[in-house]
Design a protein around this motif. Sequence first.
Motif, PDB file in Angstrom:
ATOM      1  N   ARG A   1      27.180 -49.362  39.814  1.00 45.69           N
ATOM      2  CA  ARG A   1      27.487 -49.900  38.679  1.00 45.69           C
ATOM      3  C   ARG A   1      26.439 -48.967  37.674  1.00 45.69           C
ATOM      4  O   ARG A   1      25.508 -48.604  37.923  1.00 45.69           O
ATOM      5  CB  ARG A   1      26.951 -51.411  38.211  1.00 45.69           C
ATOM      6  CG  ARG A   1      27.871 -52.385  38.774  1.00 45.69           C
ATOM      7  CD  ARG A   1      29.332 -52.320  38.542  1.00 45.69           C
ATOM      8  NE  ARG A   1      29.451 -52.961  37.208  1.00 45.69           N
ATOM      9  CZ  ARG A   1      30.513 -52.934  36.420  1.00 45.69           C
ATOM     10  NH1 ARG A   1      31.726 -52.293  36.845  1.00 45.69           N
ATOM     11  NH2 ARG A   1      30.652 -53.660  35.542  1.00 45.69           N
ATOM     12  N   ALA A   2      27.362 -48.487  36.502  1.00 48.06           N
ATOM     13  CA  ALA A   2      26.744 -47.977  35.438  1.00 48.06           C
ATOM     14  C   ALA A   2      26.914 -48.267  34.108  1.00 48.06           C
ATOM     15  O   ALA A   2      27.988 -48.722  33.882  1.00 48.06           O
ATOM     16  CB  ALA A   2      26.904 -46.428  35.610  1.00 48.06           C
ATOM     17  N   ALA A   3      25.988 -48.459  33.340  1.00 47.20           N
ATOM     18  CA  ALA A   3      26.017 -49.002  32.121  1.00 47.20           C
ATOM     19  C   ALA A   3      25.284 -47.863  31.134  1.00 47.20           C
ATOM     20  O   ALA A   3      23.927 -47.780  31.128  1.00 47.20           O
ATOM     21  CB  ALA A   3      25.451 -50.463  31.988  1.00 47.20           C
ATOM     22  N   ARG A   4      26.156 -47.900  29.984  1.00 46.73           N
ATOM     23  CA  ARG A   4      25.493 -46.674  29.069  1.00 46.73           C
ATOM     24  C   ARG A   4      25.758 -47.296  27.803  1.00 46.73           C
ATOM     25  O   ARG A   4      26.691 -47.981  27.546  1.00 46.73           O
ATOM     26  CB  ARG A   4      26.321 -45.372  29.193  1.00 46.73           C
ATOM     27  CG  ARG A   4      25.781 -44.436  27.963  1.00 46.73           C
ATOM     28  CD  ARG A   4      26.365 -43.034  28.495  1.00 46.73           C
ATOM     29  NE  ARG A   4      25.282 -42.464  29.568  1.00 46.73           N
ATOM     30  CZ  ARG A   4      25.545 -41.293  29.846  1.00 46.73           C
ATOM     31  NH1 ARG A   4      26.289 -40.552  29.153  1.00 46.73           N
ATOM     32  NH2 ARG A   4      24.629 -40.888  30.785  1.00 46.73           N
TER      33      ARG A   4
ATOM     34  N   VAL B   1      29.562 -48.926  27.540  1.00 48.78           N
ATOM     35  CA  VAL B   1      30.350 -48.526  28.617  1.00 48.78           C
ATOM     36  C   VAL B   1      29.867 -49.095  29.952  1.00 48.78           C
ATOM     37  O   VAL B   1      28.825 -48.590  30.247  1.00 48.78           O
ATOM     38  CB  VAL B   1      30.878 -47.373  28.595  1.00 48.78           C
ATOM     39  CG1 VAL B   1      31.874 -47.051  29.868  1.00 48.78           C
ATOM     40  CG2 VAL B   1      31.525 -46.967  27.322  1.00 48.78           C
ATOM     41  N   GLU B   2      30.449 -49.950  30.623  1.00 56.02           N
ATOM     42  CA  GLU B   2      30.109 -50.233  32.105  1.00 56.02           C
ATOM     43  C   GLU B   2      31.122 -49.704  33.138  1.00 56.02           C
ATOM     44  O   GLU B   2      32.430 -50.173  32.734  1.00 56.02           O
ATOM     45  CB  GLU B   2      29.761 -51.515  32.316  1.00 56.02           C
ATOM     46  CG  GLU B   2      28.720 -52.139  31.165  1.00 56.02           C
ATOM     47  CD  GLU B   2      28.438 -53.537  31.345  1.00 56.02           C
ATOM     48  OE1 GLU B   2      28.578 -54.114  32.627  1.00 56.02           O
ATOM     49  OE2 GLU B   2      27.607 -54.200  30.694  1.00 56.02           O
ATOM     50  N   SER B   3      30.756 -49.151  34.011  1.00 58.41           N
ATOM     51  CA  SER B   3      31.703 -48.663  34.929  1.00 58.41           C
ATOM     52  C   SER B   3      31.087 -48.557  36.520  1.00 58.41           C
ATOM     53  O   SER B   3      29.993 -48.888  36.781  1.00 58.41           O
ATOM     54  CB  SER B   3      32.142 -47.335  34.612  1.00 58.41           C
ATOM     55  OG  SER B   3      30.966 -46.396  34.565  1.00 58.41           O
TER      56      SER B   3
ATOM     57  N   ASP C   1      20.645 -45.180  29.728  1.00 60.93           N
ATOM     58  CA  ASP C   1      21.785 -45.568  30.911  1.00 60.93           C
ATOM     59  C   ASP C   1      20.499 -46.706  31.909  1.00 60.93           C
ATOM     60  O   ASP C   1      19.820 -46.312  31.903  1.00 60.93           O
ATOM     61  CB  ASP C   1      21.840 -44.494  31.892  1.00 60.93           C
ATOM     62  CG  ASP C   1      22.793 -43.694  31.114  1.00 60.93           C
ATOM     63  OD1 ASP C   1      23.469 -43.856  30.305  1.00 60.93           O
ATOM     64  OD2 ASP C   1      22.908 -42.423  31.660  1.00 60.93           O
ATOM     65  N   VAL C   2      21.420 -47.654  32.408  1.00 60.27           N
ATOM     66  CA  VAL C   2      20.909 -48.359  33.265  1.00 60.27           C
ATOM     67  C   VAL C   2      21.774 -48.085  34.576  1.00 60.27           C
ATOM     68  O   VAL C   2      23.025 -48.726  34.561  1.00 60.27           O
ATOM     69  CB  VAL C   2      20.745 -50.065  32.986  1.00 60.27           C
ATOM     70  CG1 VAL C   2      20.205 -50.870  34.331  1.00 60.27           C
ATOM     71  CG2 VAL C   2      19.954 -49.986  31.933  1.00 60.27           C
ATOM     72  N   ASP C   3      21.247 -47.742  35.642  1.00 55.97           N
ATOM     73  CA  ASP C   3      22.293 -47.449  36.907  1.00 55.97           C
ATOM     74  C   ASP C   3      21.841 -48.227  37.993  1.00 55.97           C
ATOM     75  O   ASP C   3      20.615 -48.250  38.202  1.00 55.97           O
ATOM     76  CB  ASP C   3      22.199 -45.902  37.134  1.00 55.97           C
ATOM     77  CG  ASP C   3      22.817 -45.041  36.059  1.00 55.97           C
ATOM     78  OD1 ASP C   3      23.906 -45.810  35.249  1.00 55.97           O
ATOM     79  OD2 ASP C   3      22.477 -43.944  35.840  1.00 55.97           O
ATOM     80  N   GLN C   4      23.024 -48.492  38.893  1.00 50.71           N
ATOM     81  CA  GLN C   4      22.469 -49.254  40.080  1.00 50.71           C
ATOM     82  C   GLN C   4      23.463 -48.655  41.237  1.00 50.71           C
ATOM     83  O   GLN C   4      24.563 -48.609  41.100  1.00 50.71           O
ATOM     84  CB  GLN C   4      22.772 -50.722  40.139  1.00 50.71           C
ATOM     85  CG  GLN C   4      21.984 -51.549  39.482  1.00 50.71           C
ATOM     86  CD  GLN C   4      22.094 -53.138  39.724  1.00 50.71           C
ATOM     87  OE1 GLN C   4      23.349 -53.464  39.353  1.00 50.71           O
ATOM     88  NE2 GLN C   4      21.189 -53.936  40.369  1.00 50.71           N
TER      89      GLN C   4
END
Lengths: 514, 156
Positions: free
Chosen positions: A86-89, A79-81, B103-106
């Motif tokens: 930007r957060a991608a899990r 899920v990218e949001s 998680d990859v967060d920016q």
Amino acid sequence: MQSGTPQHTHVLGFAVKAVQGMQNAIVPMAAAYFSMSDQPWAIFAALGIGALIGLLSAGMSYLGWRRLTYTVGAEDIRVESGILSRAARSVPYERIQDVSIEQGLIPRMFGLVQVKFETGAGGKDDLALSFLSEGEGERLREVIKARKDDADAGVISAGAGQDIQDAMAERAAPEPAEVLFSMDEKRLVTFGLFEFSLAVFAVLAGLFQYAETFASVELWDPEFWESWLAGPGSWLSTLGPAAQILGLISGLVTLAIVGSATGLVRTVLRDWGFVLERTPKGFRRRRGLLTKTDVVMPERRVQAITMTTGFIRRRFGWHGLKFVSLAQDSGSASHDVAPFAKPVEIAPIARAAGFAIHPADGTHWHRGSRKFRFDSAVIELLFLCLIAAVVATALAISGKGSPFYALIIAALGLVLASRQMFLWRFDYNALDPNFLFIKRGWLAPKLEVASRVKLQSVEIARGPIAKWRGYATLRLGLAGGTLQLEGLPIDRARELRTAIVTSIGATDFSELGR
Amino acid sequence: MDDTEDTLTPLHPNHVKLMRVIALLVAVPFVIASLVLEVSRVLPVGFFVVPVVLVAAFLVIRVPLRRYHARGYDMGGDRLRVVRGILFHSDTVVPFGRIQHIDVDQGPLQRFYGLATLTVHTAGTHNASVHLPGLANEDAAAMRETIRAHIRRETI
């Protein structure tokens, strides 16, 4: 919709979120209306604020919807949001334990659902997709179940998706069960007497508070008692000292009786008919007099065991055994499986869960760092001496008493400091091929046993003093509980970590019981 | 085995700049406040401004660099090691086999510098989420793929 392409959630989802956002507008609208109620245009101002908030919330929901995509990949769901950030899990299928579908009131009106993926991560940081159409939700659940079964091929599935706390599980046909532990009435009464509790006095104190408010009697006011002693209670002071001591003793005896009786009642209510059985599905525990509970816990879900005791009951050889697991047992994280038993009864239960209460032969018990105890003793002593100094100064200035009274506090610090030094003798840890043992405590020692492969992570933490003096705290990630070794010599901490990480690396999480 | 500091991979150098920007954003209001107090002339000249500016300079220039040097990570064959902390030092090892999700967060600033934070979640109560900030965005994505591939391989 094939796998691998990013997809948007249902377009109406943003409408649901916008409607939910409107709920936030109610309070500001009301506030605006009432603060300007003397103006004729108050209602318009309120409506304007409502419209503004509604517009903002709809806009944010729309942007959020535009920027949220999910991808059902070959190995994981992503899920990218995020609008600005930007957060991608990414959640691999093997880790999804359960897919649940929830439908609130507003989404129901739009025919939408929220799909939740539970992974059992400690932080309760699961993945949720809101909102999808009902059909898409069902389809996604089936797809993920199918993918997960593929992924789990070869791994025995321990009834994934079934909650451990199937309390009052329906059991039409009695299955063959081996009784591991049960408590008869005699045991229960003995247990109850050790569960001395003064909770009833707390309740009484609470009632007195009410009595004070309603009857305007100041029970905590010494003047009330002085006047009572002078008036209706004057007979008390006319008694001789012998009678007064007798009264004191009878008071203490009453306290003991009431405390034991409270403990007895509570224990009987909770643990009446305590039976722990081993069934093909796992451990099954039934207990309770008025509220009966029936809990089934698969053996593989037991993460660690804890053996505790009390400082009096220990003299009679009584101990209690608890299982630590991810499931909750009436509010507390661990399950009582044998609350009051002799070690000879506890050992077979621990063995049934795949644990041991004694290290394998040839394992050495190690002690904690002596420097850690010394430093703790110094810190406690200094802290209490500081308090003593403040109290002494205050007494000297106010002149309400001799500053030497502060010496009592300093003496207390000395006692605490020597206690720290003494506790070092009761601080053990051992690592055998399968388990990590931690034993601590002097009057009421507590034994914790964790399976080496069922730990999740290992951290060595050191503060400035610890770094300087060469000891560390070893924190172990345990599902459903905490496990840490404070004040370990740094070499021992490293040795333990190397050994534990190596054994964890040899087994994947999905091969463990979940 | 992996307990020496020299096997650690340092974070991306941009992480220092990022921490400096954040420290600067925190320090600016205090500097402005001290200037205001200075202008109001309640106490001798420089009473507020000098110490505040010195502390701010220390926090903006020195501390991020020290924090950067204290941090590091090590991607082993089957584990991720994360080291951090100047005063309170912590050294965490998470075996890949225990990672639940990744998680990859920016954040907006991180995006500007091309950085990302990698977070791995475990089932444990201690260290339920282990954060590793200051990775180049593509490194973080690559690490995620490595870990995920490992989880997949272990299970089959």
